[in-house]
Design a protein around this motif. Structure first.
Motif, mmCIF file in Angstrom:
data_model
loop_
_atom_site.group_PDB
_atom_site.id
_atom_site.type_symbol
_atom_site.label_atom_id
_atom_site.label_comp_id
_atom_site.label_asym_id
_atom_site.label_seq_id
_atom_site.Cartn_x
_atom_site.Cartn_y
_atom_site.Cartn_z
ATOM 1 N N GLU A 177 43.623 -1.699 32.440
ATOM 2 C CA GLU A 177 43.801 -2.831 31.528
ATOM 3 C C GLU A 177 42.828 -3.944 31.911
ATOM 4 O O GLU A 177 42.144 -4.520 31.071
ATOM 5 C CB GLU A 177 45.264 -3.308 31.603
ATOM 6 N N GLU A 178 42.735 -4.217 33.219
ATOM 7 C CA GLU A 178 41.794 -5.233 33.698
ATOM 8 C C GLU A 178 40.356 -4.848 33.345
ATOM 9 O O GLU A 178 39.570 -5.652 32.871
ATOM 10 C CB GLU A 178 41.941 -5.407 35.216
ATOM 11 N N PHE A 179 40.039 -3.568 33.575
ATOM 12 C CA PHE A 179 38.700 -3.073 33.292
ATOM 13 C C PHE A 179 38.305 -3.353 31.835
ATOM 14 O O PHE A 179 37.256 -3.929 31.556
ATOM 15 C CB PHE A 179 38.648 -1.564 33.573
ATOM 16 N N TRP A 180 39.181 -2.978 30.907
ATOM 17 C CA TRP A 180 38.838 -3.150 29.489
ATOM 18 C C TRP A 180 38.807 -4.621 29.085
ATOM 19 O O TRP A 180 38.040 -5.010 28.209
ATOM 20 C CB TRP A 180 39.800 -2.348 28.593
ATOM 21 N N GLN A 181 39.619 -5.429 29.744
ATOM 22 C CA GLN A 181 39.564 -6.878 29.507
ATOM 23 C C GLN A 181 38.188 -7.415 29.905
ATOM 24 O O GLN A 181 37.568 -8.184 29.164
ATOM 25 C CB GLN A 181 40.656 -7.601 30.315
ATOM 26 N N VAL A 182 37.707 -6.997 31.072
ATOM 27 C CA VAL A 182 36.417 -7.510 31.547
ATOM 28 C C VAL A 182 35.276 -6.979 30.662
ATOM 29 O O VAL A 182 34.374 -7.723 30.282
ATOM 30 C CB VAL A 182 36.176 -7.131 33.029
ATOM 31 N N VAL A 183 35.361 -5.687 30.323
ATOM 32 C CA VAL A 183 34.346 -5.122 29.425
ATOM 33 C C VAL A 183 34.349 -5.870 28.095
ATOM 34 O O VAL A 183 33.306 -6.149 27.507
ATOM 35 C CB VAL A 183 34.599 -3.609 29.186
ATOM 36 N N GLY A 184 35.543 -6.217 27.644
ATOM 37 C CA GLY A 184 35.679 -6.876 26.350
ATOM 38 C C GLY A 184 35.275 -8.348 26.364
ATOM 39 O O GLY A 184 35.373 -9.023 25.331
ATOM 40 N N GLY A 185 34.842 -8.857 27.508
ATOM 41 C CA GLY A 185 34.338 -10.228 27.549
ATOM 42 C C GLY A 185 35.269 -11.217 28.210
ATOM 43 O O GLY A 185 34.965 -12.404 28.287
ATOM 44 N N ASN A 186 36.409 -10.741 28.706
ATOM 45 C CA ASN A 186 37.385 -11.676 29.263
ATOM 46 C C ASN A 186 37.443 -11.667 30.786
ATOM 47 O O ASN A 186 38.453 -12.009 31.379
ATOM 48 C CB ASN A 186 38.777 -11.367 28.699
ATOM 49 N N GLY A 187 36.359 -11.242 31.426
ATOM 50 C CA GLY A 187 36.325 -11.308 32.891
ATOM 51 C C GLY A 187 36.094 -12.728 33.348
ATOM 52 O O GLY A 187 35.797 -13.611 32.528
#
Lengths: 312, 125
Positions: A262-272
């Motif tokens: 979930e964290e990974f996709w958040q960061v990929v999606g621009g929310n890191g």
């Protein structure tokens, strides 16, 4: 044999594909994206480390860090050049990065909070990168493979200097040891994510294995990395932040805990933590450099005109 | 436009922005042909050896191309001499012509010394 079969035959026979050879359009598109995103990762990867150049604790460490960051710029350039042989222009690639169409490795969206992070990046992030990059030296597209040979040659110093930096901290004061462990704790899980999603969430792996763009699956490489690091961390007298990390005698591999996708996709999606900061830095560098690019072009044209007049 | 969703190192598929990207790229300031020209770089690694193709880079003129080549391709004493040539001046054979160009050499084994059987008694040949 039709063109596509002929192409596959060459790949099967380990004959490298060169830019002017016929290739399936999807192979070309896949490579353009993979190589350009790899290039973007090298360039954006300069930012978290550049953050510490002015604050390196000694001249020795500063010289090393400058050399490393300069290497990353070179790696970016080798890779951009390889992608350009496939028919995309450099400016198009920059544009894809700046508009967010193209991604870069999500690891670089994490902040470098302490000096120990520079060591952790060298050891873990570059360590993971090397495992990914070594098989790419044999990738089926010639220019990509040649670029990766250069990159790999230079990359091993990056990992070693990182480990040495952490080793020094690990033998230092209590505060330094704590800083070392803290950096390992923060970088461990994001480093594991660098290998990409699990194989079952990566449906097209089979195609790129068939094209020999890719030689190992994400999970295979991740396991290899964990086995390697789990041993190396003992030399540092530090621990990895995973309670489930345990040698499995039957598998002959380390078992490990669940990755937070979930964290990974958040960061990929621009929310890191640093996505915006990183992208802004790149966009500003490009915009602020515009007058330099124009001036150099104008100067070159002027010089050329002068030469032509003199010759006439 | 093919949408491929697969994952490699540094590759997380195309972003969701993708559907609108056609409009965005056309309005972007870059890619209007203002790029510095592309140069091919050849490096002589040591005295007595040939210059060998090392890679390519962009530069406004030859001087800058050599300076950049020095920074990019000789950071670890890989070279002692650099040639640069603008890529547009390179003429290359077409891979499709490979059969016509190189096949005729295949059946001429007599061009190689091993083609000839000589008695062992013959020395120094």
């Amino acid at each position: 044999m039709n063109l596509e079969e002929n192409f596959q035959q060459k790949v099967d026979d380990e004959i490298k594909i060169e830019p002017k050879d016929w290739m399936p359009e999807k192979y070309r598109q896949t490579l353009i994206r993979q190589i350009s995103q790899h290039a973007h990762s090298e360039i954006v990867g300069m930012l978290p480390e550049g953050n510490w150049i002015t604050r390196a604790p000694s001249l020795r460490r500063k010289a090393i860090l400058i050399a490393k960051v300069q290497d990353e710029a070179g790696h970016g350039l080798y890779l951009y050049s390889a992608a350009e042989t496939l028919g995309i222009s450099r400016d198009e690639m920059y544009d894809q990065l700046h508009t967010g169409k193209a991604k870069y490795s999500s690891i670089f969206n994490y902040p470098t909070l302490t000096w120990a992070d520079i060591g952790a990046i060298g050891w873990l992030v570059d360590g993971a990168a090397i495992l990914n990059q070594i098989p790419l030296c044999r990738t089926s597209f010639g220019p990509y493979a040649r670029a990766m040979v250069r990159v790999c040659k230079e990359e091993s110093f990056h990992q070693r200097q990182g480990f040495e930096l952490l080793l020094t901290l690990s033998q230092g004061t209590e505060a330094q040891k704590k800083m070392c462990q803290d950096a390992i704790n923060r970088w461990w899980w994001p480093s594991l994510m660098m290998f990409g999603p699990n194989d079952d969430a990566s449906p097209h792996t089979a195609q790129s294995m068939k094209w020999k763009i890719k030689r190992f699956t994400n999970d295979e490489l991740r396991q290899k990395f964990i086995d390697m690091i789990a041993e190396q961390v003992k030399v540092l007298n530090m621990t990895l932040p995973d309670d489930e990390l345990k040698w499995n005698e039957e598998r002959k591999h380390y078992d490990f805990g669940k990755i937070n996708w979930e964290e990974f996709w958040q960061v990929v999606g621009g929310n890191g933590p640093c996505n915006k900061q990183r992208l802004d830095a790149r966009k500003n560098a490009w915009a602020d450099g515009e007058w330099v690019r124009e001036a150099a072009t104008a100067y070159a044209e002027k010089k050329l005109a002068k030469q032509t007049t003199n010759a006439a | 436009m093919i949408t491929i969703r697969k994952f490699y190192y540094g590759d997380y598929g195309e972003s969701k922005l993708d559907s609108s990207s056609d409009n965005e790229t056309s309005s972007s300031p870059s890619g209007v042909g203002g790029e510095w020209p592309l140069w091919e770089v050849f490096i002589r690694s040591k005295q007595g050896l040939d210059h060998k193709h090392a890679g390519s880079l962009h530069a406004a003129d030859a001087t800058m191309a050599i300076e950049n080549a020095r920074d990019v391709y000789t950071r670890r004493m890989e070279g002692i001499s650099i040639w640069v040539v603008e890529s547009k001046h390179i003429h290359a054979s077409n891979p499709d012509d490979a059969d016509a160009l190189y096949d005729p050499a295949n059946d001429k084994a007599y061009r190689h010394p091993t083609f000839y059987n000589l008695p062992d008694a013959v020395k120094h040949m």
